[in-house]
Design an enzyme around this catalytic site. Structure first.
Site, PDB file in Angstrom:
ATOM      1  CD  GLU A  46      38.486  42.441  37.023  1.00  0.00           C
ATOM      2  OE1 GLU A  46      38.635  41.369  37.638  1.00  0.00           O
ATOM      3  OE2 GLU A  46      39.207  43.451  37.220  1.00  0.00           O
TER       4      GLU A  46
ATOM      5  CE1 TYR B 146      40.333  42.700  42.146  1.00  0.00           C
ATOM      6  CE2 TYR B 146      39.555  40.710  41.045  1.00  0.00           C
ATOM      7  CZ  TYR B 146      39.990  42.013  40.988  1.00  0.00           C
ATOM      8  OH  TYR B 146      40.123  42.639  39.780  1.00  0.00           O
TER       9      TYR B 146
HETATM   10  C1  HEM Z   1      47.621  44.859  36.220  1.00  0.00           C
HETATM   11  C2  HEM Z   1      45.232  47.284  39.621  1.00  0.00           C
HETATM   12  C3  HEM Z   1      43.851  43.149  41.668  1.00  0.00           C
HETATM   13  C4  HEM Z   1      46.620  40.759  38.508  1.00  0.00           C
HETATM   14  C5  HEM Z   1      47.089  45.869  36.970  1.00  0.00           C
HETATM   15  C6  HEM Z   1      47.290  47.258  36.703  1.00  0.00           C
HETATM   16  C7  HEM Z   1      46.641  47.936  37.649  1.00  0.00           C
HETATM   17  C8  HEM Z   1      46.010  46.983  38.523  1.00  0.00           C
HETATM   18  C9  HEM Z   1      46.571  49.429  37.764  1.00  0.00           C
HETATM   19  C10 HEM Z   1      48.106  47.845  35.538  1.00  0.00           C
HETATM   20  C11 HEM Z   1      47.188  47.940  34.359  1.00  0.00           C
HETATM   21  C12 HEM Z   1      47.905  48.335  33.089  1.00  0.00           C
HETATM   22  O1  HEM Z   1      48.678  47.532  32.580  1.00  0.00           O
HETATM   23  O2  HEM Z   1      47.686  49.439  32.633  1.00  0.00           O
HETATM   24  C13 HEM Z   1      44.632  46.378  40.454  1.00  0.00           C
HETATM   25  C14 HEM Z   1      43.773  46.718  41.569  1.00  0.00           C
HETATM   26  C15 HEM Z   1      43.398  45.556  42.162  1.00  0.00           C
HETATM   27  C16 HEM Z   1      44.010  44.488  41.397  1.00  0.00           C
HETATM   28  C17 HEM Z   1      43.406  48.128  41.972  1.00  0.00           C
HETATM   29  C18 HEM Z   1      42.543  45.311  43.370  1.00  0.00           C
HETATM   30  C19 HEM Z   1      41.553  46.052  43.756  1.00  0.00           C
HETATM   31  C20 HEM Z   1      44.454  42.145  40.976  1.00  0.00           C
HETATM   32  C21 HEM Z   1      44.283  40.738  41.254  1.00  0.00           C
HETATM   33  C22 HEM Z   1      45.061  40.059  40.365  1.00  0.00           C
HETATM   34  C23 HEM Z   1      45.730  41.045  39.530  1.00  0.00           C
HETATM   35  C24 HEM Z   1      43.383  40.165  42.333  1.00  0.00           C
HETATM   36  C25 HEM Z   1      45.187  38.568  40.223  1.00  0.00           C
HETATM   37  C26 HEM Z   1      45.980  37.796  40.758  1.00  0.00           C
HETATM   38  C27 HEM Z   1      47.150  41.689  37.651  1.00  0.00           C
HETATM   39  C28 HEM Z   1      48.067  41.345  36.580  1.00  0.00           C
HETATM   40  C29 HEM Z   1      48.346  42.529  35.903  1.00  0.00           C
HETATM   41  C30 HEM Z   1      47.597  43.554  36.584  1.00  0.00           C
HETATM   42  C31 HEM Z   1      48.606  39.964  36.278  1.00  0.00           C
HETATM   43  C32 HEM Z   1      49.216  42.713  34.639  1.00  0.00           C
HETATM   44  C33 HEM Z   1      50.521  43.286  34.875  1.00  0.00           C
HETATM   45  C34 HEM Z   1      51.531  42.324  35.401  1.00  0.00           C
HETATM   46  O3  HEM Z   1      51.532  41.164  34.978  1.00  0.00           O
HETATM   47  O4  HEM Z   1      52.340  42.714  36.234  1.00  0.00           O
HETATM   48  N1  HEM Z   1      46.302  45.716  38.087  1.00  0.00           N
HETATM   49  N2  HEM Z   1      44.748  45.022  40.377  1.00  0.00           N
HETATM   50  N3  HEM Z   1      45.329  42.277  39.924  1.00  0.00           N
HETATM   51  N4  HEM Z   1      46.889  43.015  37.630  1.00  0.00           N
HETATM   52 FE1  HEM Z   1      45.741  43.989  38.942  1.00  0.00          FE
END
Ligand code: HEM
Length: 403
Positions: free
Chosen positions: A137, A95
């Protein structure tokens, strides 16, 4: 903590962030992967290219900032994202990294508009949101690991069977390599498959397609994208390479699109194409847990070639008087007509919905965006309440506009 005034300032930044959304996220991902290339083992390379996910993560942060003083308003979306994150193995230490690179991108794009004072408030706002995700989480990971047969992270599974289930769709039967029993899961949940292809791990979620309580997990995998393209990296691998005896890594089951099998109300399952997979798990679970509950299935596919799990569905309907199904073929082939594989030509329409969906139904929908938007609009018009309508989006959820 943030004062009321801080929250107001953070919120006032949101329109500019949204307006420059594309620029910010492009810079964010480019710099993030430049400095932390190992994160390419978690992120979907294809979503980056298509710009889908590029928007999703940052857009969700802006939405959360806009709802800072009542995050409970967006709790369903937050839960959906937290489950997705857990299936991917996102950890608390990720994060601050994402926060830092997102802040730098905001600073770069907004320039003078992002004064040091505003940036410091923005960072604190991000931290409030990040903490909410981290807590949720950690709770999901803990529950996953503590349940009998559960684990956190990834676990090795052996491919026991691989079956063709229709055009471009396979079913994989996966058993844990260590022979342990499997954890219970809710019908509608998915597992994430982690496959090492080229020099990276690639991760994708696939719905479980049976009732829980078996020795194996069964997933349905649709082949995505064109041959050789980045889309469908994992599905092509599973279609072409994975074979009996191979080992794949799986996350513990997760996801919030689940059938509540304690409610007595009639249930309506509406699926298009690959969207049938979670609904099939719901049908099996209904048979086991609530055979007395009235259930209607509407399943729409292009034609007989794409009609997956046809025998199983026919069986489920034949077995139980409370269950009825209508199969829609959008473009039936001549042979489909001759064999009588389907019930109606065309799409699931308002007249059919009117006839089949009573006002006290719980409705579960899964399919392409257009399909779901059309049906949600119709059902809301017919008087169903938003809380009766449950839907799963395959692909970034925030790219989906709820009517
Ligand atoms: C997917 C939001 C932080 C890694 C997503 C999705 C959202 C989101 C809306 C799409 C969900 C879906 O598939 O319906 C956020 C928010 C964060 C955050 C609001 C911070 C407050 C992080 C962090 C990581 C991360 C810290 C780790 C490195 C991913 C990955 C995906 C994902 C790998 C799957 C889609 C892809 O591979 O492109 N996140 N995220 N996210 N997030 Fe986050």
């Amino acid at each position: 903590t943030l004062s009321g005034n801080d929250i107001a300032i953070a919120k006032s930044l949101v329109p500019a962030l949204k307006e420059h959304g594309k620029e910010i996220t492009t810079i964010f991902y480019a710099t993030l992967f430049r400095d932390y290339p190992e994160l390419l083992n978690i992120f979907n390379h294809n979503n980056q290219r298509a710009g889908l996910q590029q928007e999703a993560l940052a857009t969700a942060v802006y939405e959360a900032v806009a709802n800072l003083d009542h995050l409970e308003n967006i709790l369903p979306v937050v839960k959906h994202i937290a489950h997705k994150h857990c299936s991917l193995g996102v950890q608390p230490e990720h994060y601050p990294i994402v926060g830092e690179y997102l802040t730098m991108a905001v600073q770069q794009v907004l320039g003078e508009q992002a004064t040091p004072e505003i940036l410091s408030i923005w960072k604190r706002a991000y931290n409030v949101i990040a903490d909410a995700f981290i807590q949720l989480e950690q709770e999901i990971y803990r529950q996953g690991a503590e349940q009998p047969g559960g684990w956190s992270g990834f676990k090795s599974f052996v491919v026991k069977r691989k079956e063709q289930e229709g055009e471009g769709l396979i079913a994989l039967y996966l058993e844990p390599e260590d022979g342990e029993t499997l954890p219970a899961y809710e019908p509608g949940q998915y597992v994430c498959v982690r496959a090492q292809i080229d020099k990276f791990y690639h991760l994708r979620q696939y719905s479980l397609t049976e009732a829980p309580g078996k020795k194996h997990f069964r997933i349905g995998v649709k082949r995505e994208g064109q041959e050789g393209s980045h889309a469908g990296k994992v599905s092509s691998y599973l279609h072409e390479q994975a074979s009996q005896g191979d080992v794949l890594e799986l996350s513990c089951p997760g996801g919030v699109f689940t059938l509540d099998h304690t409610l007595p109300r009639p249930v309506v399952l509406l699926g298009a194409g690959i969207g049938i997979t979670p609904l099939l798990s719901m049908l099996y679970t209904l048979r086991e847990r609530q055979p007395e509950r009235t259930a209607v299935l509407g399943y729409a596919v292009r034609n007989g070639e794409y009609h997956a799990f046809a025998d199983e569905i026919a069986h489920l309907v034949r077995d139980n008087e409370q269950v009825s199904a209508t199969i829609f073929y959008e473009q039936p082939a001549v042979e489909d007509e001759q064999v009588g594989r389907f019930d109606r030509a065309g799409r699931i329409d308002a007249a059919w919905l009117q006839e089949q969906v009573s006002l006290d139904s719980e409705v579960y929908l899964c399919g392409p965006h257009g399909f779901m938007q059309g049906i949600l609009t119709t059902l809301l018009k017919q008087g169903l309440k938003p809380e009766q309508l449950h839907y799963e989006i395959f692909g970034p959820a925030l790219a989906f506009a709820v009517p």
